[in-house]
Design a protein around this motif. Structure first.
Motif, mmCIF file in Angstrom:
data_model
loop_
_atom_site.group_PDB
_atom_site.id
_atom_site.type_symbol
_atom_site.label_atom_id
_atom_site.label_comp_id
_atom_site.label_asym_id
_atom_site.label_seq_id
_atom_site.Cartn_x
_atom_site.Cartn_y
_atom_site.Cartn_z
ATOM 1 N N ALA A 23 23.343 56.155 -16.490
ATOM 2 C CA ALA A 23 22.200 56.046 -17.392
ATOM 3 C C ALA A 23 21.242 54.946 -16.975
ATOM 4 C CB ALA A 23 22.677 55.790 -18.820
ATOM 5 N N ALA A 24 21.709 53.994 -16.157
ATOM 6 C CA ALA A 24 20.844 52.887 -15.740
ATOM 7 C C ALA A 24 21.373 52.287 -14.451
ATOM 8 C CB ALA A 24 20.776 51.816 -16.823
ATOM 9 N N ALA A 25 20.448 51.760 -13.645
ATOM 10 C CA ALA A 25 20.793 51.088 -12.397
ATOM 11 C C ALA A 25 19.895 49.872 -12.236
ATOM 12 C CB ALA A 25 20.630 52.027 -11.195
ATOM 13 N N ALA A 26 20.484 48.747 -11.858
ATOM 14 C CA ALA A 26 19.736 47.494 -11.754
ATOM 15 C C ALA A 26 19.983 46.827 -10.410
ATOM 16 C CB ALA A 26 20.122 46.536 -12.882
ATOM 17 N N SER A 27 18.906 46.386 -9.785
ATOM 18 C CA SER A 27 18.958 45.688 -8.502
ATOM 19 C C SER A 27 18.443 44.273 -8.678
ATOM 20 C CB SER A 27 18.111 46.431 -7.464
ATOM 21 O OG SER A 27 17.921 45.644 -6.297
ATOM 22 N N LEU A 28 19.245 43.295 -8.280
ATOM 23 C CA LEU A 28 18.845 41.891 -8.316
ATOM 24 C C LEU A 28 18.695 41.398 -6.877
ATOM 25 C CD1 LEU A 28 21.288 40.609 -11.101
ATOM 26 C CD2 LEU A 28 19.091 41.779 -11.332
ATOM 27 N N SER A 29 17.478 41.070 -6.492
ATOM 28 C CA SER A 29 17.192 40.623 -5.122
ATOM 29 C C SER A 29 17.749 41.616 -4.113
ATOM 30 C CB SER A 29 17.799 39.234 -4.871
ATOM 31 O OG SER A 29 17.404 38.310 -5.846
ATOM 32 N N GLY A 30 17.525 42.881 -4.358
ATOM 33 C CA GLY A 30 18.156 43.928 -3.578
ATOM 34 C C GLY A 30 17.633 44.048 -2.149
ATOM 35 N N ALA A 31 18.538 44.445 -1.257
ATOM 36 C CA ALA A 31 18.163 44.783 0.119
ATOM 37 C C ALA A 31 17.648 46.211 0.117
ATOM 38 C CB ALA A 31 19.359 44.624 1.042
ATOM 39 N N VAL A 32 16.480 46.411 -0.488
ATOM 40 C CA VAL A 32 16.015 47.749 -0.819
ATOM 41 C C VAL A 32 15.451 48.514 0.370
ATOM 42 C CG1 VAL A 32 15.604 47.202 -3.250
ATOM 43 C CG2 VAL A 32 13.780 46.826 -1.566
ATOM 44 N N ASP A 33 15.040 47.801 1.420
ATOM 45 C CA ASP A 33 14.457 48.488 2.578
ATOM 46 C C ASP A 33 15.455 48.457 3.730
ATOM 47 O OD1 ASP A 33 12.935 49.676 4.502
ATOM 48 O OD2 ASP A 33 11.196 48.370 4.266
ATOM 49 N N VAL A 34 16.496 49.269 3.623
ATOM 50 C CA VAL A 34 17.539 49.268 4.645
ATOM 51 C C VAL A 34 17.006 49.827 5.965
ATOM 52 C CG1 VAL A 34 18.533 51.536 4.125
ATOM 53 C CG2 VAL A 34 20.000 49.713 4.996
ATOM 54 N N ASN A 35 15.955 50.629 5.918
ATOM 55 C CA ASN A 35 15.357 51.112 7.164
ATOM 56 C C ASN A 35 14.796 49.952 7.981
ATOM 57 O OD1 ASN A 35 14.106 53.113 9.030
ATOM 58 N ND2 ASN A 35 12.215 52.307 8.144
ATOM 59 N N ARG A 36 14.101 49.036 7.330
ATOM 60 C CA ARG A 36 13.589 47.864 8.042
ATOM 61 C C ARG A 36 14.738 47.022 8.581
ATOM 62 N NH1 ARG A 36 12.914 42.573 7.540
ATOM 63 N NH2 ARG A 36 13.736 42.462 5.424
ATOM 64 N N LEU A 37 15.739 46.784 7.762
ATOM 65 C CA LEU A 37 16.867 45.979 8.206
ATOM 66 C C LEU A 37 17.581 46.627 9.385
ATOM 67 C CD1 LEU A 37 18.349 44.958 4.738
ATOM 68 C CD2 LEU A 37 16.835 43.638 6.220
ATOM 69 N N ALA A 38 17.691 47.963 9.352
ATOM 70 C CA ALA A 38 18.377 48.672 10.434
ATOM 71 C C ALA A 38 17.600 48.572 11.743
ATOM 72 C CB ALA A 38 18.579 50.127 10.053
ATOM 73 N N THR A 39 16.291 48.762 11.673
ATOM 74 C CA THR A 39 15.495 48.747 12.903
ATOM 75 C C THR A 39 15.379 47.343 13.476
ATOM 76 O OG1 THR A 39 13.463 48.588 11.569
ATOM 77 C CG2 THR A 39 14.162 50.790 12.287
ATOM 78 N N GLU A 40 15.563 46.321 12.620
ATOM 79 C CA GLU A 40 15.508 44.951 13.103
ATOM 80 C C GLU A 40 16.883 44.397 13.457
ATOM 81 O OE1 GLU A 40 13.361 42.560 10.322
ATOM 82 O OE2 GLU A 40 11.519 43.729 10.501
ATOM 83 N N GLY A 41 17.932 45.235 13.314
ATOM 84 C CA GLY A 41 19.277 44.803 13.681
ATOM 85 C C GLY A 41 19.812 43.689 12.813
ATOM 86 N N PHE A 42 19.598 43.796 11.514
ATOM 87 C CA PHE A 42 19.909 42.728 10.562
ATOM 88 C C PHE A 42 21.354 42.243 10.680
ATOM 89 C CE2 PHE A 42 21.492 41.500 6.298
ATOM 90 C CZ PHE A 42 20.685 40.400 6.093
ATOM 91 N N GLY A 43 21.542 40.991 10.994
ATOM 92 C CA GLY A 43 22.827 40.335 10.907
ATOM 93 C C GLY A 43 23.914 40.857 11.833
ATOM 94 N N GLY A 44 23.592 41.760 12.730
ATOM 95 C CA GLY A 44 24.613 42.301 13.599
ATOM 96 C C GLY A 44 25.524 43.301 12.944
ATOM 97 N N ASP A 45 25.354 43.520 11.614
ATOM 98 C CA ASP A 45 26.223 44.428 10.885
ATOM 99 C C ASP A 45 25.745 45.874 10.917
ATOM 100 O OD1 ASP A 45 26.385 41.665 9.148
ATOM 101 O OD2 ASP A 45 28.316 42.690 9.278
ATOM 102 N N ILE A 46 24.465 46.063 11.100
ATOM 103 C CA ILE A 46 23.891 47.397 10.970
ATOM 104 C C ILE A 46 24.496 48.372 11.972
ATOM 105 C CG2 ILE A 46 21.764 48.717 11.282
ATOM 106 C CD1 ILE A 46 21.921 47.338 8.589
ATOM 107 N N SER A 47 24.784 47.898 13.186
ATOM 108 C CA SER A 47 25.354 48.799 14.192
ATOM 109 C C SER A 47 26.746 49.264 13.810
ATOM 110 C CB SER A 47 25.388 48.109 15.560
ATOM 111 O OG SER A 47 26.207 46.947 15.508
ATOM 112 N N ASN A 48 27.436 48.485 12.993
ATOM 113 C CA ASN A 48 28.740 48.919 12.493
ATOM 114 C C ASN A 48 28.600 49.945 11.370
ATOM 115 O OD1 ASN A 48 30.261 47.226 14.179
ATOM 116 N ND2 ASN A 48 30.038 45.499 12.761
ATOM 117 N N VAL A 49 27.484 49.880 10.664
ATOM 118 C CA VAL A 49 27.274 50.758 9.512
ATOM 119 C C VAL A 49 26.694 52.099 9.929
ATOM 120 C CG1 VAL A 49 26.062 51.017 7.317
ATOM 121 C CG2 VAL A 49 26.964 48.775 7.988
ATOM 122 N N PHE A 50 25.636 52.054 10.722
ATOM 123 C CA PHE A 50 24.915 53.267 11.090
ATOM 124 C C PHE A 50 25.062 53.548 12.585
ATOM 125 C CE2 PHE A 50 22.457 51.279 7.594
ATOM 126 C CZ PHE A 50 22.706 52.232 6.617
#
Length: 247
Positions: A133-160
């Motif tokens: 019924a509801a979803a709330a984001s606090l300081s969310g990493a909402v643009d995962v596409n940007r984080l993925a293309t920038e190689g955020f934190g070295g973790d993205i390659s493990n995820v995608f």
């Protein structure tokens, strides 16, 4: 309130998994309304209880809170790792309801999170509007596409397996919002970010994207960085904002 640390076998993760659970104390008149509360990239299932007053806030509203551990998974079925999206979206609610008297009704289920967990909360809400019924984001990493293309934190390659393929996929909140825009059952949405947060610009873009799609959402911003003082204040406000059945 009761605070329980629960260790259980997860078939989707193929490991012993963990969650902390807050349960109202007293006479059970109906299955509990439930908030699934998600942690950020560097945290685990204990962090909300350690760094905020979530137990006290939940007691004031008579709501159960389920806080699972998902490691650094970005709430995904990881390319190099475990199936955390399957775990949190499918297995976790079923297991939690088998252990505890939690409601399965849409109007009784909510999801929220901070940073990586804010992304996970919106991903759950927009992927399964018939469940929450509801979803709330606090300081969310909402643009995962940007984080993925920038190689955020070295973790993205493990995820995608292919970060370039994130855009437009089921992992992209912007694409999920577009697909949900014509639905009548979009959950209530709450989006907060501090104006000095390093994710602020991403949150502004997502806010504007929702407005362009004419998706109603509560947008909150105030001076603040990526820190627990902000999130403690905001999770209290989120509980006040939720459409709870108040006796």
């Amino acid at each position: 309130m009761a605070l329980l640390q629960c260790e259980f076998i997860s078939e989707s993760l193929e490991i012993s998994a963990s969650m902390n659970v807050i349960l109202p104390q007293g006479k059970l008149e109906r299955p509990f309304q439930t908030l699934y509360l998600l942690h950020g990239l560097s945290d685990n299932h204990t962090i909300w209880c350690r760094r905020t007053s979530i137990e006290r806030y939940a007691d004031q509203h008579g709501i159960a809170v389920v806080m699972p551990a998902v490691n650094r998974s970005f709430y995904a079925d990881m390319s190099h790792g475990a199936k955390y999206w399957t775990f949190v979206s499918e297995e976790l609610p079923k297991i939690a309801r088998s252990f505890f008297p939690l409601s399965s009704e849409r109007e009784d289920n909510f999801v929220a999170g901070l940073s990586m967990g804010g992304y996970g909360a919106l991903k759950l809400g927009l992927s399964f509007p018939e469940r929450y019924a509801a979803a709330a984001s606090l300081s969310g990493a909402v643009d995962v596409n940007r984080l993925a293309t920038e190689g955020f934190g070295g973790d993205i390659s493990n995820v995608f397996s292919d970060p370039a393929a994130v855009k437009g996929s089921s992992a992209d909140l912007f694409a999920l919002a577009e697909r949900a825009a014509d639905r009548q059952d979009i959950p209530m949405l709450y989006q907060y970010c501090g104006t000095e947060d390093f994710l602020y610009d991403d949150n502004v873009r997502f806010r504007d994207h929702l407005r362009k799609l004419q998706i109603n959402a509560t947008h909150v911003e105030e001076p603040g960085t990526h820190e627990w003082g902000c999130w403690d204040r905001q999770i209290e406000r989120v509980l006040q904002w939720l459409p709870l059945k108040r006796d």
